[in-house]
Write an enzyme that holds these catalytic residues in place. Structure first.
Site, PDB file in Angstrom:
ATOM      1  N   HIS A 310     -46.253  26.160  -5.660  1.00 16.64           N
ATOM      2  CA  HIS A 310     -47.397  25.802  -4.853  1.00 16.64           C
ATOM      3  C   HIS A 310     -47.488  24.590  -4.191  1.00 16.64           C
ATOM      4  O   HIS A 310     -46.843  23.509  -4.592  1.00 16.64           O
ATOM      5  CB  HIS A 310     -48.440  25.773  -6.117  1.00 16.64           C
ATOM      6  N   ASP A 367     -51.742  33.720  -7.479  1.00 17.55           N
ATOM      7  CA  ASP A 367     -51.543  35.039  -6.593  1.00 17.55           C
ATOM      8  C   ASP A 367     -50.592  35.803  -7.084  1.00 17.55           C
ATOM      9  O   ASP A 367     -50.982  36.985  -7.122  1.00 17.55           O
ATOM     10  CB  ASP A 367     -51.026  34.638  -5.167  1.00 17.55           C
TER      11      ASP A 367
END
Ligand SMILES: CC(C)(COP(=O)(O)OP(=O)(O)OC[C@H]1O[C@@H](n2cnc3c(N)ncnc32)[C@H](O)[C@@H]1OP(=O)(O)O)[C@@H](O)C(=O)NCCC(=O)NCCS
Length: 426
Positions: A310, A367
């Site tokens: 991320h 996700d």
């Protein structure tokens, strides 16, 4: 919001001898910010590509500390909210600043229910699209179309108009999203059901048909609610900044939200869970994983494991923790064990135990898990970003509202001009 007062001063020394004093503003949490407005008087401005070192605004809604893996909404940690509250509690919190009590929540939900339906004209709007249109394209159009239906916004008392806009958006986005899906598969639209929860109603509109009763599975309902909750807001990300940027010139709020949806559509933003499922499909079977892991580690190969790592969280994404638990609950409930899920679970195991991923803090992100959940409950991949948009709507509206409650300045960045100097037609 309290007015900003500089607490420190910064001095900028230029090599031509100029010295400029700049104010330093203090945040309640996190980095302080140097105010640079004064630079213009010196014929200077700042250059910050992607605005990664620039505060676009002052905000009291959400705080992120990526190094520590912290996400707070109005001060409350996201995992506390996700495990103990529903999406509508969190929506109320983001919009109004405090969690609702039982009565306030009941009234909030009742108001949302009363706005669930969209004008019947929307059925015609949908008919104008090809059945295979990308649902995000249809959502951009449908959310803009709301602006055409609610142009009276300008005539109302601002406080009331803000409340009503928020309620209408929260209520109508799931209805429009489910209509997108039903239209794409040629099935009849299902009208919203007031007696169901926010997530339950969305599942009903997505999966029920007029031919038989539909019972909402409580495990799936909770998972859907958590997906909405975990996507509700994420500070000044690309789509929220897009909403603020558009809103700063004062257009209809529904048009501003449409700009947020357009920005979210991009694979660099909301499209990552879709990319993750495509990668899992490409890997196909567990025996091919080592080949892809080797490619992910190879410096000369551009391949990256989608759903890992991320930009902001260099520690575990606090949302991924909740999503992981929810993902395992859903898979257990549905008893699904497809090759795709086997690949996903083996990748998760490797990423959490392989030194390459551990050293680089490349944990599975939100996700990764949301993609697996959505796939398991039967939501087509092309609808994943739409689901993200549904959850994020409240964050966009809360930011739109905050911007409107403050004295507004149109967002008008500058540029470093690198084109021709003045020239003339010969
Ligand atoms: C999200 C992302 C863009 C963050 O990138 P970043 O903060 O710029 O991280 P970096 O590119 O500096 O990567 C740091 C290191 O980890 C490696 N790395 C980062 N993400 C990786 C991934 N998904 N797979 C394999 N290696 C990865 C990099 O190669 C780099 O290795 P090095 O230190 O040996 O050079 C990146 O992790 C990524 O592309 N992830 C996959 C896409 C995705 O899931 N996006 C959704 C995010 S919500």
């Amino acid at each position: 919001m309290p007015a900003l007062h500089p607490t420190l001063k910064a001095e900028l020394h230029l090599s031509d001898g100029r010295k400029i004093e700049l104010p330093v503003y203090q945040s309640h949490l996190g980095f302080d910010a140097i105010g640079v407005e004064k630079l213009q008087k010196e014929q200077l401005f700042t250059f910050d590509q992607g605005l990664t070192s620039t505060a676009l605004c002052e905000s009291s809604i959400t705080y992120i500390d990526g190094d520590q893996g912290i996400l707070l909404h109005r001060g409350y940690p996201i995992d506390e909210l996700a495990f103990n509250k529903t999406y509508l509690d969190v929506a109320y919190l983001l919009l109004k600043g405090e969690l609702p009590n039982e009565e306030e929540l009941k009234a909030f939900k009742a108001e949302i229910c009363s706005h669930y339906m969209v004008n019947e004209q929307f059925t015609r709007l949908f008919q104008g699209f090809r059945r295979d249109s990308h649902p995000m394209a249809v959502m951009c159009a449908a959310s803009s179309a709301l602006a055409a239906f609610y142009h009276e916004y300008y005539d109302e008392d601002p406080e009331k108009a803000h409340d009503k806009t928020a309620i209408r958006l929260l209520a109508k986005m799931p209805t429009l999203a489910a209509m997108c899906y039903k239209y794409s598969i040629g099935r009849p639209f299902m009208y919203p059901q007031y007696h169901l929860s926010y997530a339950g109603n969305f599942l009903y509109m997505m999966f029920a048909t007029p031919c038989e009763p539909y019972v909402v599975n409580p495990v799936i309902e909770r998972a859907m609610d958590r997906i909405f909750t975990l996507h509700a807001d994420h500070e000044q990300n690309a789509s929220t900044s897009a909403v603020r940027g558009v809103a700063s010139s004062g257009p209809n709020p529904f048009a501003c939200i449409s700009a947020g949806i357009a920005s979210l559509w991009g694979p660099a933003h909301g499209g990552a869970n879709e990319a993750c499922i495509k990668m899992l499909e490409e890997i196909g079977t567990v025996d091919r994983i080592p080949e892809f892991i080797a490619r992910a580690k190879d410096k000369n190969d551009p391949f990256r494991l989608m759903g890992f790592g991320h930009r902001v969280y260099k520690n575990y994404d606090p949302r991924a923790k909740v999503m992981r638990e929810t993902c395992h609950e859903v898979l257990k409930e549905l008893g699904i064990n497809t090759p795709l899920l086997q690949v996903a679970m083996e990748l998760e195991r490797i990423a959490l135990s392989d030194p390459y991923f551990i050293e680089r803090k490349l944990y599975p992100n939100v996700d990764f898990y949301s993609g697996i959940i959505l796939q398991a409950i039967g939501i087509p991949t092309s609808m994943f970003t739409v689901i993200f948009a549904l959850g994020r709507t409240v964050g966009w509206v809360a930011n739109w509202r905050e911007l409107n409650e403050e004295p507004m300045k149109i967002v008008r960045p500058r540029q470093i001009y690198t084109g021709h100097t003045e020239r003339h037609i010969k």
